[in-house]
Design a protein around this motif. Sequence first.
Motif, mmCIF file in Angstrom:
data_model
loop_
_atom_site.group_PDB
_atom_site.id
_atom_site.type_symbol
_atom_site.label_atom_id
_atom_site.label_comp_id
_atom_site.label_asym_id
_atom_site.label_seq_id
_atom_site.Cartn_x
_atom_site.Cartn_y
_atom_site.Cartn_z
ATOM 1 N N SER A 52 0.790 -1.079 -0.204
ATOM 2 C CA SER A 52 0.215 -0.098 0.183
ATOM 3 C C SER A 52 0.795 1.253 -0.037
ATOM 4 N N ARG A 53 0.266 2.192 -0.177
ATOM 5 C CA ARG A 53 1.045 3.539 -0.365
ATOM 6 C C ARG A 53 1.975 3.910 0.876
ATOM 7 N N ASN A 54 1.721 3.544 2.000
ATOM 8 C CA ASN A 54 2.276 3.838 3.283
ATOM 9 C C ASN A 54 2.721 2.638 4.001
ATOM 10 N N ALA A 55 3.086 1.454 3.283
ATOM 11 C CA ALA A 55 3.724 0.508 3.861
ATOM 12 C C ALA A 55 4.822 0.572 4.654
ATOM 13 N N ALA A 56 5.258 -0.393 5.560
ATOM 14 C CA ALA A 56 6.421 -0.290 6.013
ATOM 15 C C ALA A 56 7.170 -1.819 5.706
ATOM 16 N N VAL A 57 8.425 -1.771 5.261
ATOM 17 C CA VAL A 57 8.878 -3.075 4.720
ATOM 18 C C VAL A 57 10.189 -2.934 5.865
ATOM 19 N N LEU A 58 10.316 -4.098 6.640
ATOM 20 C CA LEU A 58 11.499 -4.128 7.567
ATOM 21 C C LEU A 58 12.314 -5.338 7.048
ATOM 22 N N LEU A 59 13.423 -5.008 6.680
ATOM 23 C CA LEU A 59 14.401 -6.014 5.950
ATOM 24 C C LEU A 59 15.558 -6.684 6.876
ATOM 25 N N TYR A 60 15.539 -7.820 6.919
ATOM 26 C CA TYR A 60 16.485 -8.286 7.701
ATOM 27 C C TYR A 60 17.744 -9.387 7.131
ATOM 28 N N GLY A 61 18.794 -9.399 7.345
ATOM 29 C CA GLY A 61 19.762 -10.130 6.647
ATOM 30 C C GLY A 61 21.103 -9.633 6.741
ATOM 31 N N GLU A 62 22.183 -10.635 6.729
ATOM 32 C CA GLU A 62 23.691 -10.336 6.974
ATOM 33 C C GLU A 62 24.043 -9.377 5.736
ATOM 34 N N MET A 63 25.239 -8.767 6.047
ATOM 35 C CA MET A 63 26.024 -8.044 5.143
ATOM 36 C C MET A 63 25.811 -8.922 3.698
ATOM 37 N N GLY A 64 25.652 -8.303 2.785
ATOM 38 C CA GLY A 64 25.586 -8.730 1.384
ATOM 39 C C GLY A 64 24.260 -9.960 1.030
ATOM 40 N N ALA A 65 23.473 -9.903 1.897
ATOM 41 C CA ALA A 65 22.387 -10.718 1.908
ATOM 42 C C ALA A 65 21.617 -10.603 0.460
ATOM 43 N N GLY A 66 21.520 -9.329 0.028
ATOM 44 C CA GLY A 66 20.651 -8.822 -1.018
ATOM 45 C C GLY A 66 19.708 -8.029 -0.783
ATOM 46 N N LYS A 67 19.408 -7.569 0.430
ATOM 47 C CA LYS A 67 18.645 -6.344 1.106
ATOM 48 C C LYS A 67 18.324 -5.329 -0.083
ATOM 49 N N THR A 68 19.430 -4.784 -0.421
ATOM 50 C CA THR A 68 19.384 -3.513 -1.496
ATOM 51 C C THR A 68 19.002 -3.989 -2.667
ATOM 52 N N HIS A 69 19.348 -5.002 -3.299
ATOM 53 C CA HIS A 69 18.762 -5.406 -4.484
ATOM 54 C C HIS A 69 17.460 -5.811 -4.697
ATOM 55 N N PHE A 70 16.921 -6.253 -3.308
ATOM 56 C CA PHE A 70 15.343 -6.461 -3.216
ATOM 57 C C PHE A 70 14.547 -5.065 -2.977
ATOM 58 N N VAL A 71 15.275 -4.232 -2.463
ATOM 59 C CA VAL A 71 14.605 -2.784 -2.533
ATOM 60 C C VAL A 71 14.744 -2.223 -3.882
#
Length: 142
Positions: free
Chosen positions: A24-43
């Motif tokens: 939704s327009r104001n959703a919060a997505v809390l990302l967890y994972g070690e360094m290099g896991a791929g969080k930024t690529h997912f975003v």
Amino acid sequence: MQINTTNSVEETFESGKAFSTKLSRNAAVLLYGEMGAGKTHFVKGIAVGLGITVPVTSPTFSLVNEYSGLIHFDLFRIYSEDDLYAIGFYDYIGKGVLAIEWAENIPGLKDEFDEYYTVRIEKTGDDDEQNERRITIDYSGA
């Protein structure tokens, strides 16, 4: 709960892009994972799915990057709610989709949101050369 397995950076990106359709327009997505896991690529995938056409970069040093409809936080160097206040975090709530990397650094962070997604990205390959990831997405809502 939804679990995806990806085998490349491109697939992790595409997983984020597909996930964006749930937000939704104001959703919060809390990302967890070690360094290099791929969080930024997912975003980055989320951003493209939301129609953002400018390059999305990691906010590792800036702590927050703003895009049209997406606010991307990196809390790697944030350790307390006082730190969140100092970077103006609370002013962004309700101003667009919040994608928050290193959410684990602030244990009570999820309490700030009525509805949020938890995205856990785990490296599952045998060594650093493997790109296999397990992406687990949970929704918590009112």
